[in-house]
Write a protein that holds these residues in place. Structure first.
Motif, PDB file in Angstrom:
ATOM      1  N   VAL A  16       0.845  -1.195   0.000  1.00  0.00           N
ATOM      2  CA  VAL A  16       0.000   0.000   0.000  1.00  0.00           C
ATOM      3  C   VAL A  16       0.890   1.259   0.000  1.00  0.00           C
ATOM      4  O   VAL A  16       1.904   1.293   0.706  1.00  0.00           O
ATOM      5  CB  VAL A  16      -0.924   0.036   1.238  1.00  0.00           C
ATOM      6  CG1 VAL A  16      -1.878   1.224   1.180  1.00  0.00           C
ATOM      7  CG2 VAL A  16      -1.691  -1.278   1.358  1.00  0.00           C
ATOM      8  N   LYS A  17       0.495   2.237  -0.824  1.00  0.00           N
ATOM      9  CA  LYS A  17       1.272   3.485  -0.866  1.00  0.00           C
ATOM     10  C   LYS A  17       0.377   4.662  -0.480  1.00  0.00           C
ATOM     11  O   LYS A  17      -0.756   4.757  -0.926  1.00  0.00           O
ATOM     12  CB  LYS A  17       1.781   3.749  -2.297  1.00  0.00           C
ATOM     13  CG  LYS A  17       3.019   2.938  -2.633  1.00  0.00           C
ATOM     14  CD  LYS A  17       3.548   3.378  -4.013  1.00  0.00           C
ATOM     15  CE  LYS A  17       4.769   2.527  -4.384  1.00  0.00           C
ATOM     16  NZ  LYS A  17       5.191   2.803  -5.761  1.00  0.00           N
ATOM     17  N   GLY A  18       0.894   5.525   0.373  1.00  0.00           N
ATOM     18  CA  GLY A  18       0.143   6.741   0.712  1.00  0.00           C
ATOM     19  C   GLY A  18      -0.510   6.668   2.075  1.00  0.00           C
ATOM     20  O   GLY A  18      -0.045   5.967   2.957  1.00  0.00           O
ATOM     21  N   ARG A  19      -1.568   7.424   2.171  1.00  0.00           N
ATOM     22  CA  ARG A  19      -2.256   7.511   3.448  1.00  0.00           C
ATOM     23  C   ARG A  19      -3.485   6.621   3.437  1.00  0.00           C
ATOM     24  O   ARG A  19      -4.209   6.565   2.460  1.00  0.00           O
ATOM     25  CB  ARG A  19      -2.742   8.952   3.686  1.00  0.00           C
ATOM     26  CG  ARG A  19      -1.639   9.966   3.599  1.00  0.00           C
ATOM     27  CD  ARG A  19      -2.241  11.356   3.455  1.00  0.00           C
ATOM     28  NE  ARG A  19      -1.192  12.380   3.558  1.00  0.00           N
ATOM     29  CZ  ARG A  19      -1.433  13.675   3.505  1.00  0.00           C
ATOM     30  NH1 ARG A  19      -2.677  14.109   3.342  1.00  0.00           N
ATOM     31  NH2 ARG A  19      -0.445  14.517   3.603  1.00  0.00           N
ATOM     32  N   ILE A  20      -3.675   5.961   4.563  1.00  0.00           N
ATOM     33  CA  ILE A  20      -4.926   5.210   4.689  1.00  0.00           C
ATOM     34  C   ILE A  20      -5.785   5.997   5.674  1.00  0.00           C
ATOM     35  O   ILE A  20      -5.660   5.887   6.887  1.00  0.00           O
ATOM     36  CB  ILE A  20      -4.687   3.771   5.202  1.00  0.00           C
ATOM     37  CG1 ILE A  20      -3.576   3.103   4.345  1.00  0.00           C
ATOM     38  CG2 ILE A  20      -5.969   2.945   5.121  1.00  0.00           C
ATOM     39  CD1 ILE A  20      -3.128   1.756   4.896  1.00  0.00           C
ATOM     40  N   ASP A  21      -6.609   6.843   5.091  1.00  0.00           N
ATOM     41  CA  ASP A  21      -7.409   7.719   5.953  1.00  0.00           C
ATOM     42  C   ASP A  21      -8.880   7.592   5.602  1.00  0.00           C
ATOM     43  O   ASP A  21      -9.271   6.689   4.866  1.00  0.00           O
ATOM     44  CB  ASP A  21      -6.905   9.160   5.848  1.00  0.00           C
ATOM     45  CG  ASP A  21      -6.985   9.695   4.423  1.00  0.00           C
ATOM     46  OD1 ASP A  21      -7.628   9.028   3.578  1.00  0.00           O
ATOM     47  OD2 ASP A  21      -6.422  10.777   4.154  1.00  0.00           O
ATOM     48  N   THR A  22      -9.646   8.478   6.094  1.00  0.00           N
ATOM     49  CA  THR A  22     -11.083   8.388   5.931  1.00  0.00           C
ATOM     50  C   THR A  22     -11.494   8.202   4.469  1.00  0.00           C
ATOM     51  O   THR A  22     -12.363   7.396   4.151  1.00  0.00           O
ATOM     52  CB  THR A  22     -11.740   9.668   6.471  1.00  0.00           C
ATOM     53  OG1 THR A  22     -11.293   9.892   7.789  1.00  0.00           O
ATOM     54  CG2 THR A  22     -13.255   9.562   6.454  1.00  0.00           C
TER      55      THR A  22
END
Lengths: 101, 704
Positions: A16-22
């Motif tokens: 997974v790349k980046g932010r895992i946000d809302t």
């Protein structure tokens, strides 16, 4: 956020790349769940994850509940921030997290 | 004011108008002349008439003596004279006794002589003939033989006293036969002559002859009356003729010229432009008045032409001045005039500028604009020319500076070099401009500036006084090609200020010819260095105005001041409370935090907090509708911290009211709800909620 999948037999590695946000968490959940047919070992490579919020934690919990009967799920290359979040929320106790370095 | 011809009433016209006046003068003159001539004529006439009577009476008297019996008459004379002598009783009047004695001489011969004399009177057309003796000593006329046609004859011996004056000739003892004018005691005013028979020492014996002059006088008087009447009529005719001639030749042409001139001035005043007022007058007198009318005709044409040109010129002037006014407004419009210019940045700095142009359009200008979100360009400049050329050059310079700054970025020297190159390319008017340009980083307080031949700035540091800052000058812009400018840097701390101005400030002079100068600027600024910029500039300008009172301002006066407040760190954004806006809010917060030296970990933690808290608002605050949310970021020093506040007007909801989830449960029993707030609580240093004025206010604080 985007995810790269690597399938080796029944073992699936999701990088997974980046932010895992809302905003990105529901997408991550859908993408990964779609790939889970016949998978008995799921590895989430978090080396490129910047951070994770509670929405992401929910995805981890959902995936963990799915994978627990089959063969389990493992998080690798978790950075300090993500580690801290997992620690604070008690997820370290539940999930199989490979300690970094 | 133009003069219109005098309006006269009938009587005023009689009194003042040239025609009647000429008539009066000519009439008076002619009449007086005539009377004078008549007087001379009358005296000549009466002289001649008197001479004629004198001759007639003398000759009649002589004829009477020569044709009568001389001895007889002499006898009567002697007889009566003897009686008279014997009667000598002084002044007594003759009495009857005396007269009856002298009356004895009356006989036939006496009566015959008397009637002869009467006949002679009639034939010679005289009134009286008598023989008498004049008593010189007593002034008495003693009658001897009297023949009177008009009255009773005096009896012989009768004597009458004569007025002395009328008998002067006889009294003077003259012996020549002379006529004399005298009042005859019986026939009144008369001309009498005497033919002297004998002239003793005391008595004159003579024949007297008289003509009643009353007739003559009345003849003369009636002659005079007729003569004067004739003269009067002749005078009147002359005066009428002459004044009619003058009326026709002089007065009427002058009046028509005057009324044309009057109409001309009335038309001029009412804006009715004609050039034929005098052209329509047809004066054919062939003299100076005709010349005058011709000259006026020409003159009116010239004046009208000139007037039309004047009107045209004044319209042109009006157009120009209204264009100047528009130019002035355009120029004013190009200078930022709304203060504060950046309302959301008032916590960072206070900026103010003012300009007082010497002419309608000035050559000075100032400008300030945000180069990007963090850097503000502010500058002041003075163009070498004034008026329209200066204004045009000013516009070009201003636009070039703006464009160069936007293209080049935060490098004042390079911006000025680019502007110089641009202007040099086509600077036909050989104009130049001095510029001081600074770029302020509103967060760090770092000021980079460059000076192209402009006045030194004043800088105030650390609550101290404004000091002249002798920065490194480059050459003016537009003077030479390929000029290099130099940047210099000043670190502005909280409260530090910069004041720049154009040369109109130090070079303003007072009535004594002294210049205002940098020293006075410093004094004015330092009266109260801590004032707000608007007050600082306005009061400095007032001080300058007071100094240069009663002198003419010959240069534009422009000032620009900036006080840096430091990064108080508060910034806000307002956005719709939807999940899609999370990245924008995160970016907004990150941009502010990037300028603070804080760790990536801290930023990540704050990002997580923003994600959790904003998504909370987005999901629940306006459910099922949507609304807006304000995100405020404040930074603090000592200790360094960031405070992020979420404000929404949704349903009152306290996310902190829930108890923390149990994080020790096995996975199967885990609930995901409440984890977000729990995470935020754990990672942030402070978290608070209040509901105030219909707003949910959620605040997190994180030490950096």
């Amino acid at each position: 956020m985007n995810i790269e999948f690597k399938r080796e037999e029944n073992r699936l590695t999701a990088a997974v790349k980046g932010r895992i946000d809302t905003n990105s968490a529901p997408d991550a959940e859908t993408q990964i769940t779609e790939q889970l047919d016949g998978v008995d070992s799921l590895v989430l490579d978090f080396s490129e994850v910047d951070y994770i919020s509670s929405a992401g934690l929910r995805v981890l919990l959902v995936l963990h509940k799915q994978m627990a009967p089959r063969g389990g799920m493992k998080l690798i290359h978790v950075n300090e921030t993500v580690h801290e979040v997992l620690d604070i929320t008690g997820f370290l106790d539940i999930l199989d997290v490979e300690e970094e370095g | 004011m133009s003069a219109s011809p005098q309006k006269w009433s009938f009587f005023e016209r009689l009194k003042y108008s040239l025609g009647p006046r000429l008539f009066r003068v000519i009439f008076t003159f002619t009449f007086v002349l005539s009377i004078f001539a008549a007087g001379i004529g009358f005296s000549l006439y009466s002289g001649a008439a008197t001479g004629e009577y004198a001759r007639t009476t003398y000759h009649t008297a002589r004829t009477a003596w020569n044709t009568m019996d001389r001895d007889l008459i002499t006898g009567y004379m002697n007889t009566v004279f003897d009686e008279y002598r014997s009667f000598t009783q002084g002044n007594a009047a003759p009495d009857d006794a005396y007269l009856s004695k002298t009356g004895t001489i009356v006989d036939e011969n006496y009566l015959a002589a008397q009637s002869y004399l009467k006949m002679l009177c009639r034939s010679c057309d005289v009134d009286r003939l008598y023989c008498g003796i004049f008593d010189r000593a007593n002034n008495r006329m003693l009658f001897i033989l009297d023949a009177n046609l008009n009255a009773e004859d005096q009896p012989p011996g009768q004597f009458i006293s004569f007025d002395r004056s009328v008998v002067i000739d006889i009294k003077a003892n003259k012996t020549t036969n002379r006529f004399m004018l005298m009042v005859d005691p019986d026939i009144g005013y008369a001309c009498s002559s005497s033919y002297i028979i004998r002239n003793d020492k005391d008595y004159v014996y003579a024949v007297f002859c008289g003509v009643n002059l009353t007739r003559v006088v009345s003849d003369s008087l009636s002659f005079m009356a007729v003569f004067i009447m004739v003269l009067l009529i002749v005078s009147l005719i002359t005066a009428f003729t002459f004044s009619w001639y003058m009326q026709y030749k002089v007065v009427r042409p002058i009046n028509s010229l005057a009324s044309a001139a009057g109409e001309y001035s009335i038309d001029r005043e009412s804006g009715n432009i004609r050039d034929d007022h005098f052209a329509n007058i047809n004066i054919r007198t062939g003299d100076e008045i005709q010349n005058l009318s011709e000259v006026l005709k020409e003159m009116e044409k010239d004046v009208s032409e000139y007037y039309m040109n004047m009107i045209e010129a004044s319209r042109e002037q009006e157009r120009l001045s209204s264009e100047m006014e528009i130019a002035e407004r355009i120029q004013e419009g190009t200078l930022p005039s709304t203060f504060p210019p950046f309302p959301n940045l008032t916590d960072f700095f206070d900026i103010y500028a003012l300009m007082d142009p010497a002419k309608e359009v000035g050559g000075d200008f100032y400008d300030f604009f945000m180069l990007n979100e963090d850097q503000m360009v502010f500058l002041i400049a003075d163009v070498s020319g004034k008026g329209i050329p200066g204004a045009l050059f000013m516009m070009i310079s201003k636009i070039m500076i703006f464009n160069s700054a936007k293209m080049i970025g935060p490098d004042p020297a390079l911006i000025l070099e680019a502007v110089n190159t641009g202007i040099m390319e086509n600077n036909k008017a050989e104009m130049f401009v001095t510029v001081w340009l600074g770029i302020l980083d509103i967060h760090s307080g770092r000021l980079i500036a460059a000076n192209a031949g402009h006045e030194y700035p004043f800088i105030q540091k650390a609550g101290g006084r404004f000091e002249l800052f002798k920065d490194k000058h480059g050459f003016v812009i537009g003077g030479m090609d390929m000029i290099k400018y130099h940047n210099y840097e000043i670190q502005l701390e909280k409260g530090d200020a910069v004041y720049v101005y154009t040369d109109g400030v130090p070079e303003a002079v007072n009535t004594a010819g002294e210049m205002y100068g940098e020293a006075r600027i410093g004094e004015a600024l330092n009266k109260d260095p801590e004032r707000g910029m608007e007050a600082l500039l306005k009061e400095t300008k007032e001080d300058l105005d007071e100094f240069s009172r009663d002198t003419e301002q010959f240069d534009d006066i422009t000032m620009l001041g900036l006080r840096y407040y430091g990064d108080t760190g508060m910034q806000e954004m307002k956005t719709e409370a939807v999940l899609e806006n999370i990245p924008a809010v995160t970016d907004f917060v990150d941009r502010i935090l990037e300028k603070k030296s804080c760790s990536t970990k801290t930023i990540t933690q704050i990002n997580i907090a923003v994600d959790e808290l904003f998504s909370n608002v987005a999901r629940y605050a306006y459910k099922p509708d949507t609304g807006s949310v304000t995100v405020r970021v404040e930074t603090e020093e000592n200790p360094a911290a960031a405070v992020i506040t979420f404000i929404d007007s949704g349903l009152p909801y306290n996310p902190l009211g829930k108890s923390d989830p149990d994080v020790s449960l096995p996975a199967e029993e885990r609930e995901i709800g409440g984890l977000g707030i729990f995470l935020v609580r754990k990672m942030m240093d402070d978290l608070s909620y209040e509901y105030k004025d219909g707003k949910n206010i959620l605040k997190v604080r994180k030490l950096l």
